[in-house]
Design a protein around this motif. Structure first.
Motif, PDB file in Angstrom:
ATOM      1  N   LYS A 239      31.712 -26.102 -38.853  1.00 22.25           N
ATOM      2  CA  LYS A 239      31.553 -25.410 -37.576  1.00 22.25           C
ATOM      3  C   LYS A 239      31.479 -23.893 -37.742  1.00 22.25           C
ATOM      4  O   LYS A 239      30.847 -23.201 -36.933  1.00 22.25           O
ATOM      5  CB  LYS A 239      32.675 -25.790 -36.625  1.00 22.25           C
ATOM      6  CG  LYS A 239      34.070 -25.412 -37.084  1.00 22.25           C
ATOM      7  CD  LYS A 239      35.125 -25.910 -36.112  1.00 22.25           C
ATOM      8  CE  LYS A 239      36.534 -25.533 -36.570  1.00 22.25           C
ATOM      9  NZ  LYS A 239      37.577 -26.061 -35.646  1.00 22.25           N
ATOM     10  N   GLU A 240      32.089 -23.367 -38.815  1.00 21.76           N
ATOM     11  CA  GLU A 240      32.074 -21.930 -39.053  1.00 21.76           C
ATOM     12  C   GLU A 240      30.666 -21.411 -39.337  1.00 21.76           C
ATOM     13  O   GLU A 240      30.385 -20.220 -39.185  1.00 21.76           O
ATOM     14  CB  GLU A 240      32.986 -21.571 -40.240  1.00 21.76           C
ATOM     15  CG  GLU A 240      34.461 -21.865 -40.036  1.00 21.76           C
ATOM     16  CD  GLU A 240      34.796 -23.342 -40.242  1.00 21.76           C
ATOM     17  OE1 GLU A 240      33.934 -24.064 -40.813  1.00 21.76           O
ATOM     18  OE2 GLU A 240      35.893 -23.773 -39.840  1.00 21.76           O
ATOM     19  N   LYS A 241      29.767 -22.299 -39.762  1.00 20.98           N
ATOM     20  CA  LYS A 241      28.405 -21.886 -40.111  1.00 20.98           C
ATOM     21  C   LYS A 241      27.409 -22.077 -38.968  1.00 20.98           C
ATOM     22  O   LYS A 241      26.244 -21.697 -39.091  1.00 20.98           O
ATOM     23  CB  LYS A 241      27.921 -22.666 -41.346  1.00 20.98           C
ATOM     24  CG  LYS A 241      28.684 -22.343 -42.615  1.00 20.98           C
ATOM     25  CD  LYS A 241      28.047 -23.018 -43.821  1.00 20.98           C
ATOM     26  CE  LYS A 241      28.763 -22.648 -45.114  1.00 20.98           C
ATOM     27  NZ  LYS A 241      28.122 -23.272 -46.296  1.00 20.98           N
ATOM     28  N   ILE A 242      27.848 -22.671 -37.890  1.00 18.93           N
ATOM     29  CA  ILE A 242      26.929 -22.975 -36.800  1.00 18.93           C
ATOM     30  C   ILE A 242      26.597 -21.724 -35.989  1.00 18.93           C
ATOM     31  O   ILE A 242      27.484 -20.961 -35.604  1.00 18.93           O
ATOM     32  CB  ILE A 242      27.523 -24.057 -35.868  1.00 18.93           C
ATOM     33  CG1 ILE A 242      27.628 -25.391 -36.618  1.00 18.93           C
ATOM     34  CG2 ILE A 242      26.673 -24.210 -34.604  1.00 18.93           C
ATOM     35  CD1 ILE A 242      28.311 -26.487 -35.833  1.00 18.93           C
ATOM     36  N   MET A 243      25.305 -21.530 -35.761  1.00 22.08           N
ATOM     37  CA  MET A 243      24.821 -20.475 -34.878  1.00 22.08           C
ATOM     38  C   MET A 243      23.887 -21.124 -33.858  1.00 22.08           C
ATOM     39  O   MET A 243      22.891 -21.747 -34.228  1.00 22.08           O
ATOM     40  CB  MET A 243      24.069 -19.390 -35.660  1.00 22.08           C
ATOM     41  CG  MET A 243      23.534 -18.270 -34.775  1.00 22.08           C
ATOM     42  SD  MET A 243      22.580 -17.025 -35.695  1.00 22.08           S
ATOM     43  CE  MET A 243      23.870 -16.325 -36.724  1.00 22.08           C
ATOM     44  N   TYR A 244      24.205 -21.010 -32.601  1.00 19.30           N
ATOM     45  CA  TYR A 244      23.446 -21.688 -31.557  1.00 19.30           C
ATOM     46  C   TYR A 244      22.111 -21.002 -31.268  1.00 19.30           C
ATOM     47  O   TYR A 244      21.944 -19.803 -31.477  1.00 19.30           O
ATOM     48  CB  TYR A 244      24.257 -21.739 -30.270  1.00 19.30           C
ATOM     49  CG  TYR A 244      25.504 -22.590 -30.344  1.00 19.30           C
ATOM     50  CD1 TYR A 244      25.509 -23.811 -31.009  1.00 19.30           C
ATOM     51  CD2 TYR A 244      26.695 -22.170 -29.744  1.00 19.30           C
ATOM     52  CE1 TYR A 244      26.653 -24.596 -31.061  1.00 19.30           C
ATOM     53  CE2 TYR A 244      27.847 -22.940 -29.788  1.00 19.30           C
ATOM     54  CZ  TYR A 244      27.821 -24.149 -30.450  1.00 19.30           C
ATOM     55  OH  TYR A 244      28.949 -24.918 -30.506  1.00 19.30           O
ATOM     56  N   GLY A 245      21.187 -21.798 -30.750  1.00 20.89           N
ATOM     57  CA  GLY A 245      19.882 -21.293 -30.347  1.00 20.89           C
ATOM     58  C   GLY A 245      18.783 -21.957 -31.153  1.00 20.89           C
ATOM     59  O   GLY A 245      18.978 -22.987 -31.800  1.00 20.89           O
ATOM     60  N   VAL A 246      17.604 -21.387 -31.096  1.00 25.01           N
ATOM     61  CA  VAL A 246      16.481 -21.850 -31.900  1.00 25.01           C
ATOM     62  C   VAL A 246      15.763 -20.611 -32.410  1.00 25.01           C
ATOM     63  O   VAL A 246      15.577 -19.639 -31.671  1.00 25.01           O
ATOM     64  CB  VAL A 246      15.536 -22.767 -31.076  1.00 25.01           C
ATOM     65  CG1 VAL A 246      14.941 -22.038 -29.874  1.00 25.01           C
ATOM     66  CG2 VAL A 246      14.450 -23.353 -31.940  1.00 25.01           C
ATOM     67  N   ASP A 247      15.416 -20.609 -33.685  1.00 21.18           N
ATOM     68  CA  ASP A 247      15.006 -19.358 -34.331  1.00 21.18           C
ATOM     69  C   ASP A 247      13.743 -18.723 -33.759  1.00 21.18           C
ATOM     70  O   ASP A 247      13.476 -17.547 -34.012  1.00 21.18           O
ATOM     71  CB  ASP A 247      14.865 -19.556 -35.848  1.00 21.18           C
ATOM     72  CG  ASP A 247      13.777 -20.544 -36.226  1.00 21.18           C
ATOM     73  OD1 ASP A 247      13.258 -21.235 -35.337  1.00 21.18           O
ATOM     74  OD2 ASP A 247      13.456 -20.649 -37.424  1.00 21.18           O
ATOM     75  N   THR A 248      12.981 -19.440 -32.978  1.00 22.37           N
ATOM     76  CA  THR A 248      11.770 -18.870 -32.383  1.00 22.37           C
ATOM     77  C   THR A 248      12.038 -18.141 -31.069  1.00 22.37           C
ATOM     78  O   THR A 248      11.173 -17.431 -30.562  1.00 22.37           O
ATOM     79  CB  THR A 248      10.731 -19.977 -32.117  1.00 22.37           C
ATOM     80  OG1 THR A 248      11.317 -20.972 -31.265  1.00 22.37           O
ATOM     81  CG2 THR A 248      10.278 -20.611 -33.413  1.00 22.37           C
ATOM     82  N   HIS A 249      13.234 -18.332 -30.512  1.00 20.22           N
ATOM     83  CA  HIS A 249      13.542 -17.722 -29.203  1.00 20.22           C
ATOM     84  C   HIS A 249      14.985 -17.223 -29.182  1.00 20.22           C
ATOM     85  O   HIS A 249      15.817 -17.686 -28.400  1.00 20.22           O
ATOM     86  CB  HIS A 249      13.332 -18.735 -28.074  1.00 20.22           C
ATOM     87  CG  HIS A 249      11.915 -19.142 -27.861  1.00 20.22           C
ATOM     88  ND1 HIS A 249      11.249 -19.998 -28.713  1.00 20.22           N
ATOM     89  CD2 HIS A 249      11.030 -18.801 -26.891  1.00 20.22           C
ATOM     90  CE1 HIS A 249      10.010 -20.176 -28.266  1.00 20.22           C
ATOM     91  NE2 HIS A 249       9.853 -19.456 -27.175  1.00 20.22           N
ATOM     92  N   MET A 250      15.276 -16.251 -30.020  1.00 20.95           N
ATOM     93  CA  MET A 250      16.640 -15.753 -30.123  1.00 20.95           C
ATOM     94  C   MET A 250      16.903 -14.526 -29.256  1.00 20.95           C
ATOM     95  O   MET A 250      18.042 -14.072 -29.146  1.00 20.95           O
ATOM     96  CB  MET A 250      16.980 -15.438 -31.583  1.00 20.95           C
ATOM     97  CG  MET A 250      17.005 -16.660 -32.494  1.00 20.95           C
ATOM     98  SD  MET A 250      18.259 -17.891 -32.031  1.00 20.95           S
ATOM     99  CE  MET A 250      19.765 -17.084 -32.568  1.00 20.95           C
TER     100      MET A 250
END
Length: 278
Positions: A239-250
């Motif tokens: 969970k420490e590595k999770i970054m939410y979103g999608v790389d095309t729309h940050m």
């Protein structure tokens, strides 16, 4: 079991609304008390956007509900579908098989296909643009995606041959499961891991919302985790590595403004910027 069937055979719309609102309220309070991540965001503004999409989903399902009802009635009247063809079995087993199959077609398959077909991904993308995943994110679906999901649910009812009471039960469980696995709640690691062998746990689904591939294309399940394990789409990430979103729309102006979110399916398509493991 008969009491459950009786209840969901005649469940009022007000009760279905109460399940939706009650679930959001309960998980909202829990995630405020035991958050997984301390996210710095305007929670009410974020909730407003997601609740708008929840309302559009309700409207789409309400308008098209007659199709679902007619399909369920047709399958039972004409003895069509898997549940209608199998030998007589205990009611509890009949129910579990039906729910598993509805979840396979109406949730897992629908989700997988939307990730694999570019045109459908345009609509599902709105769900992945959320950079602050909490319980309100569960129904962050573009109206176009709501129609797509409805089609797959109807297909599931047809293939499975499920009676209408089972459809209402499945939809109710699906709503609660989605609110639960999107909620920003911190469960003990062993508890979350244990749950993930049976149902889609919060940590399991959060991996799906990591901003880059291949994690975005994994953990498609909604209620039951078995389908991801069977079809090899299960993965994990600390969970420490999770970054939410999608790389095309940050950018915030793209993922946190309602007007742009509604327009995304009709904008120029973008390719994923990073295909490597993170």
């Amino acid at each position: 079991m008969n009491e459950i069937i009786s209840y969901f055979s005649t469940i009022p719309s007000s009760h279905r609304s109460l399940i939706l609102i009650g679930g959001i309220t309960i998980f909202w309070m829990i995630e405020n008390t035991f958050p997984l991540f301390q996210m710095q965001y305007r929670k009410w503004h974020h909730a407003g956007i997601n609740i708008f999409f929840t309302l559009t989903t309700i409207i789409v399902n309400f308008v098209l509900a007659f199709i679902l009802i007619k399909t369920a009635n047709w399958t039972t009247e004409n003895h069509f579908g898997i549940l209608q063809w199998i030998p007589e079995i205990p009611l509890w087993l009949y129910t579990i098989i039906g729910l598993l199959l509805l979840d396979l077609i109406g949730a897992y398959l629908a989700h997988l296909v939307q990730h694999k077909i570019k045109f459908l991904w345009r609509f599902h993308l709105i769900h992945h643009t959320d950079t602050w995943i909490d319980t309100t994110s569960a129904n962050r679906h573009h109206p176009g995606e709501s129609v797509i999901r409805f089609i797959f649910t109807t297909l599931g009812v047809l293939v499975v041959g499920s009676p209408m009471w089972m459809v209402f039960l499945y939809q109710s469980l699906s709503v609660i499961a989605s609110q639960f696995n999107h909620a920003n709640i911190s469960l003990p690691h062993k508890v979350d891991l244990f749950l993930s062998y049976f149902i889609v746990s919060p940590n399991m689904h959060k991996v799906h919302h990591h901003y880059v591939l291949p994690y975005t294309d994994s953990n498609y399940g909604n209620i039951f985790s078995v389908w991801d394990r069977i079809f090899g789409t299960f993965t994990s990430l600390p969970k420490e590595k999770i970054m939410y979103g999608v790389d095309t729309h940050m950018l915030a102006e793209e993922n946190n403004q309602l007007k742009n979110l509604l327009q995304i399916p009709f904008q120029k398509s973008r390719s994923a910027k990073n295909m490597k493991n993170h």
